[in-house]
Structures are given as C-alpha cells and as structure tokens.
Write a protein that holds these residues in place. Sequence first.
Motif, mmCIF file in Angstrom:
data_model
loop_
_atom_site.group_PDB
_atom_site.id
_atom_site.type_symbol
_atom_site.label_atom_id
_atom_site.label_comp_id
_atom_site.label_asym_id
_atom_site.label_seq_id
_atom_site.Cartn_x
_atom_site.Cartn_y
_atom_site.Cartn_z
ATOM 1 N N GLU A 128 0.842 -1.194 0.000
ATOM 2 C CA GLU A 128 0.000 0.000 0.000
ATOM 3 C C GLU A 128 0.880 1.249 0.000
ATOM 4 N N LEU A 129 2.170 1.086 -0.302
ATOM 5 C CA LEU A 129 3.100 2.210 -0.266
ATOM 6 C C LEU A 129 2.678 3.337 -1.193
ATOM 7 N N LEU A 130 2.214 3.002 -2.371
ATOM 8 C CA LEU A 130 1.833 4.022 -3.338
ATOM 9 C C LEU A 130 0.645 4.832 -2.832
ATOM 10 N N ARG A 131 -0.384 4.157 -2.346
ATOM 11 C CA ARG A 131 -1.569 4.856 -1.830
ATOM 12 C C ARG A 131 -1.233 5.678 -0.586
ATOM 13 N N ASN A 132 -0.283 5.227 0.206
ATOM 14 C CA ASN A 132 0.130 5.992 1.385
ATOM 15 C C ASN A 132 0.931 7.224 0.992
#
Length: 177
Positions: A128-132
Amino acid sequence: MTGMGGSTTLYGEALIFDLPAGGTFYMLPSWRNNNGRFSEVYEPGILTTLGIKNSVGGLKDADLQRLAEASGRMPFNFYGHYPTMVSFRDEQSPKTIFEVTPSGMSQNFAGATFVGLDIEFTDAPVTELLRNRLTWLNLSSGTALFERDPPGSGRLDRDKPLGHKITQANFFGNGSR
C-alpha cells in the motif's frame, strides 16, 4: 489462458523510485502506445521477455510451462518500449504531473541515467506504499485530479499531453483496488 480468447488479472501498482541525489519518479504498469493511449505493459512484456511469441488467448502448452517455470530476475523486453514513467513538481498536487523519458532522465534528475529495466518474478504481496505516498489516489475515481481538455475540444489522444489523459487507474494494474 488458451484457445480463442483468454484473460488475465494483474494486480500491482506503480513502482516508486526515490533517487539518491533527490527526486522521485514513478514507473506505471502501462505504456503510452503510438496512438497516445495507455495500454497494459507487463502482461505482453512478460511474455516477450520470456521469448513467448503467442499472446494471451493463444498460449500453447509450452508457453504455459515456460510461464510456470519463470523465476529470478531478467532484462525487460517489450519491443524497445518501457513502462510510462512520471514525476510531479509537487506530489501532493496531481496536476503537476509530467512524463520522464529514459533518454531524458538526467534532464529531470541531476546525475541520473536510465540504464535499463529488469523484472523479477516474485510472490511478494502488493503493498500500500503508493496509496500511502500519493494519498489523492484514495479519492473517488470521479474526482477531477488531472487536467482535462474542455468539452468538445476534439483533440486526438496522441496530441494530448500526459496530464490530459492519465487517470488514477493508470497507477495500478488491471486489478486496481
């Protein structure tokens, strides 16, 4: 995946590249084709990287065997094309998006040189790194995040700048969550 037709489901997200000398670019799971439209890049790119000449829907038993046995890391090979790479003048403002080309990497990031792309077969989970990092990706898909031509402009996709045709979905594979 064989016979007359076929389908796959890709799950993934754009890759984040934080460069040591500063700056960040994102490699999308798509590329801009000759018509200027976004198309999936990893599905056909994986096949060509593995030397498979058939497309999804026309895979033979030997192709499926080759896919099943794929492992490790290898140079990405998709007819000389790379996934679309983008950056932002301000990551909190999606309208500041701009395209980064492999040949123009040093123009956007001092001291950076694009030397190639490898892919690695892994069972690591999607993060979920991108969404975070780009929290605006979590907004509803109807939110006007990027620039758009006014209604009725009639400009062809190939003539539109990146920011006029990109959407949140372009940051994720077919199976965007």
